[in-house]
Design an enzyme around this catalytic site. Structure first.
Site, mmCIF file in Angstrom:
data_model
loop_
_atom_site.group_PDB
_atom_site.id
_atom_site.type_symbol
_atom_site.label_atom_id
_atom_site.label_comp_id
_atom_site.label_asym_id
_atom_site.label_seq_id
_atom_site.Cartn_x
_atom_site.Cartn_y
_atom_site.Cartn_z
ATOM 1 N N TRP A 88 -7.308 -4.725 2.070
ATOM 2 C CA TRP A 88 -5.935 -4.874 1.842
ATOM 3 C C TRP A 88 -5.011 -3.605 2.836
ATOM 4 O O TRP A 88 -3.905 -3.824 3.029
ATOM 5 C CB TRP A 88 -5.631 -4.379 0.264
ATOM 6 C CG TRP A 88 -4.568 -4.279 -0.169
ATOM 7 C CD1 TRP A 88 -3.694 -3.177 -0.896
ATOM 8 C CD2 TRP A 88 -3.394 -5.379 -0.439
ATOM 9 N NE1 TRP A 88 -2.464 -3.640 -1.459
ATOM 10 C CE2 TRP A 88 -2.186 -4.931 -0.987
ATOM 11 C CE3 TRP A 88 -3.331 -6.641 -0.183
ATOM 12 C CZ2 TRP A 88 -1.240 -5.639 -1.482
ATOM 13 C CZ3 TRP A 88 -2.395 -7.519 -0.370
ATOM 14 C CH2 TRP A 88 -1.369 -6.848 -1.188
ATOM 15 N N SER A 115 -4.561 6.640 0.227
ATOM 16 C CA SER A 115 -3.854 5.582 -0.267
ATOM 17 C C SER A 115 -2.373 5.691 -0.158
ATOM 18 O O SER A 115 -1.799 6.155 0.868
ATOM 19 C CB SER A 115 -4.192 5.039 -1.729
ATOM 20 O OG SER A 115 -3.897 3.704 -1.774
ATOM 21 N N HIS A 124 -12.120 0.923 -1.570
ATOM 22 C CA HIS A 124 -10.853 1.737 -1.651
ATOM 23 C C HIS A 124 -10.839 2.911 -2.635
ATOM 24 O O HIS A 124 -10.941 2.780 -3.658
ATOM 25 C CB HIS A 124 -9.736 0.990 -2.060
ATOM 26 C CG HIS A 124 -8.214 1.525 -2.039
ATOM 27 N ND1 HIS A 124 -7.740 1.851 -0.637
ATOM 28 C CD2 HIS A 124 -7.432 1.995 -2.917
ATOM 29 C CE1 HIS A 124 -6.622 2.433 -0.897
ATOM 30 N NE2 HIS A 124 -6.255 2.504 -2.473
ATOM 31 N N LYS A 170 -0.170 7.828 2.666
ATOM 32 C CA LYS A 170 1.244 7.675 3.463
ATOM 33 C C LYS A 170 1.722 8.904 3.498
ATOM 34 O O LYS A 170 2.437 9.404 4.545
ATOM 35 C CB LYS A 170 1.773 6.499 2.873
ATOM 36 C CG LYS A 170 1.033 5.258 2.628
ATOM 37 C CD LYS A 170 1.969 4.272 1.865
ATOM 38 C CE LYS A 170 0.965 3.054 0.824
ATOM 39 N NZ LYS A 170 0.319 2.279 1.465
HETATM 40 C C1 GCU Z 1 -1.345 -0.349 -3.978
HETATM 41 C C2 GCU Z 1 -0.298 -0.483 -2.636
HETATM 42 C C3 GCU Z 1 -0.834 0.028 -1.608
HETATM 43 C C4 GCU Z 1 -1.433 1.764 -2.105
HETATM 44 C C5 GCU Z 1 -2.261 1.847 -3.262
HETATM 45 C C6 GCU Z 1 -2.753 2.789 -3.809
HETATM 46 O O1 GCU Z 1 -2.681 -1.066 -3.880
HETATM 47 O O2 GCU Z 1 -0.261 -1.901 -2.232
HETATM 48 O O3 GCU Z 1 0.146 0.410 -0.394
HETATM 49 O O4 GCU Z 1 -1.923 2.539 -0.993
HETATM 50 O O5 GCU Z 1 -1.552 1.023 -4.177
HETATM 51 O O6 GCU Z 1 -1.816 3.948 -3.676
HETATM 52 O O7 GCU Z 1 -3.512 2.977 -4.345
#
Ligand code: GCU
Length: 431
Positions: free
Chosen positions: A352, A261, A408, A265
C-alpha cells in the site's frame, strides 16, 4: 450550472509494475527559471523554492513564529537504572501579531511529552517521535499520564468511546523499545499526535488549528495547513521546549525526528520545515511521504485525499488522478533533509505504501546530497533489483535505506537500523 456527477469514487489500487503510467519527474537540480544547480549556495535557493511548493501544493502554511513555554511535571530519577523518565508539558500560545481582538478568547494548547534520558555527564542525543495512542501506551508505567485528547475508538479495552483509558497501558510497547534506545545512549522523546491535532476532519478548526486560527484565517483557503503541517508545527514546538529545559540533559542540536506511516509523512515534513532537526527518519510513510506520487502504485493522491481530507491542504486535491500536474514529487521532499542524515525504511508486505517507490525517491534525492559534498555514487548506482533482493540496509554517509521483511509496522529491527545511522552521524557531540 452543469450537473455534477454524484457517482461514488471507485478506487482499485494498482499493484502491477507494468501498469504504472509513463511519468516524468520534476527536476531536483533545476530552478523554476531553468537555471542549473551546481553548488551549495544555489541549492539553498532551490531548497527554498521546493519548500514553498510543498507548502502551497501539498501541506499548507504554518506561521514561522512559535510562542512556547515548557514545564517539567514529573522526574522519575531512576525509572530504570541509569535512566531518568521525565514528563513535561509544552504550552503553545496563540501567536501575538495576528491576534487583533481575538487573542483573549483563544486558549493555549497543552501537549504532554514523555522523555526517557540516559544519565550522563554529556547532554544526550535524542530521537523524537509522535505516537498514535498516547504516552501511556508505550509501556506499563502506572504513573504516565493518560491523554485527555480525542482518540480513535478502538472498540477494545484500550479506549472508552473516544477517550483513552487505563486498559491502554503498554499496548504499543513493541513500537517503542525505550530500553534498547537508552542503552545505546539516546534519549527517547514521545508525545501523542492527537494532543497537537485530533486526527479527524473538522474543517481545520480544532487542536493546533484553533490556536493558530487568526493566522490561518488570513490565508487563501487552499493554503490552509492540514493536520500533517499541524503535527509538524507541534514537533518544532517540542524542540523549542527541549532547548528551554536544560534539566532534561538532552542536546537540542542532536535531536532526530522519527515517524511511522502518517507520522512518517509528518517526520519528513517536520525535518524539511525545521532544519534544527539533526536527522530525519521515515518509516513506511508511503503516499504523501517517501513514495513517488507519479507511480500511483498502491495508495494514490486521489485516494488519500478522499479518505483523509484533513491531512493535506485543499490545493492537493487538484492532483487527484492527476499526479503529473504536481509541481513537485516526493524525492524532493527527501532532498529537503540534505545534508542531514536521512533514513527511509520500508517493509516487504507494505505494498500500500509502495516500497519500491520509497526506495526510488530516496535514491533520486542523492543529487542534492552530492551538490552538498557527499560522495553519492553508492546511492546513485544501486539497482532496484538489488534493493529488493537483499532486504538489508543500503547506506552511504548520511543516506540510508532499508527494506524489512514483514508488515506495515514500526519494529525493533527498524529502530536498530535507525540507531545505526544515528551512531554513524549523531553520536559525537558538536563542540
Ligand atoms: C492508512 C493511510 C496511509 C497511512 C496509514 C497509517 O493506511 O492510507 O496513508 O500511512 O493509514 O498512518 O497507518
Amino acid at each position: 450550472s452543469p450537473a455534477v456527477s454524484q457517482e461514488p469514487f471507485k478506487f482499485v489500487a494498482n499493484y502491477d509494475e507494468s501498469k504504472i503510467p509513463a511519468y516524468e519527474l520534476p527536476a531536483l537540480l533545476e530552478s523554476g527559471d531553468g537555471s542549473k544547480i551546481q553548488n551549495a549556495q544555489q541549492w539553498q535557493q532551490r531548497r527554498q523554492e521546493i519548500l514553498t511548493l510543498f507548502e502551497d501544493h501539498v501541506f499548507g502554511v504554518v506561521p514561522d513564529e512559535r510562542r512556547v513555554e515548557a514545564e517539567v511535571v514529573r522526574t522519575d530519577r531512576d525509572y530504570r537504572p541509569g535512566v531518568t523518565r521525565f514528563e513535561f508539558d509544552v504550552i503553545i500560545h496563540p501567536i501575538a501579531e495576528s491576534t487583533v481582538g481575538e487573542q483573549a478568547s483563544i486558549q493555549p494548547l497543552r501537549l504532554q511529552v514523555l522523555a526517557d534520558v540516559p544519565q550522563s555527564s554529556e547532554p544526550a542525543p535524542a530521537i523524537l517521535g509522535l505516537n498514535f495512542q498516547g504516552n501511556h501506551t508505550i509501556d506499563s508505567d502506572p504513573k504516565t499520564r493518560i491523554t485527555e485528547s480525542w482518540v480513535r475508538n478502538r472498540r477494545n479495552s484500550s479506549t472508552d468511546g473516544n477517550r483513552a483509558i487505563e486498559g491502554g497501558r503498554g499496548v504499543a510497547s513493541s513500537r517503542w523499545p525505550s530500553e534498547l534506545i537508552t542503552q545505546r545512549g539516546y534519549a527517547l522523546v514521545t508525545l501523542y499526535y492527537g494532543d497537537i491535532d485530533p486526527d479527524y476532519d473538522d474543517g481545520f478548526e480544532n487542536g493546533i488549528h484553533g490556536t493558530l486560527r487568526p493566522f490561518i484565517q488570513q490565508l487563501p483557503d487552499n493554503k490552509r495547513p492540514g493536520s500533517i503541517a499541524g503535527w509538524s508545527y507541534g514537533l518544532s514546538c517540542v524542540l523549542d521546549a527541549i532547548e528551554q529545559l536544560s534539566e532534561l540533559n538532552i542536546d537540542p542540536e542532536r535531536v532526530g525526528v522519527l515517524g511511522h506511516s502518517r507520522l512518517g509523512k509528518t517526520a519528513l515534513w517536520a525535518g524539511a520545515a525545521d532544519t534544527r532537526f539533526a536527522m530525519v527518519i521515515s518509516n513506511d510513510s508511503g503516499c504523501g511521504g517517501a513514495a513517488l506520487s507519479r507511480r500511483a502504485f498502491g495508495e494514490t493522491v486521489g485516494r488519500i485525499n478522499r479518505s483523509f481530507p484533513h491531512w493535506f491542504n485543499d490545493q492537493y486535491t487538484q492532483y487527484n488522478e492527476n499526479e503529473s500536474a504536481m509541481p513537485v514529487d516526493q524525492h524532493q521532499l527527501i532532498a529537503l533533509a540534505a545534508p542531514r542524515p536521512i533514513a527511509v525504511g520500508s517493509a516487504t508486505q507494505d505494498e500500500w505504501a509502495d516500497p519500491k517507490g520509497e526506495f526510488l525517491s530516496w535514491q533520486l534525492a542523492a543529487p542534492a546530497y552530492r551538490v552538498l559534498g557527499m560522495n553519492a555514487k553508492a546511492v546513485e548506482t544501486v539497482s532496484t533489483a538489488k534493493m529488493l533482493e537483499q532486504q538489508g540496509v543500503i547506506n552511504a554517509g548520511p543516506m540510508q535505506y532499508h527494506l524489512r521483511e514483514g508488515k506495515h509496522d514500526l519494529a525493533k529491527y527498524d529502530w536498530e537500523c535507525y540507531l545505526d545511522l544515528a551512531d554513524r552521524t549523531l553520536s559525537q557531540s558538536t563542540p
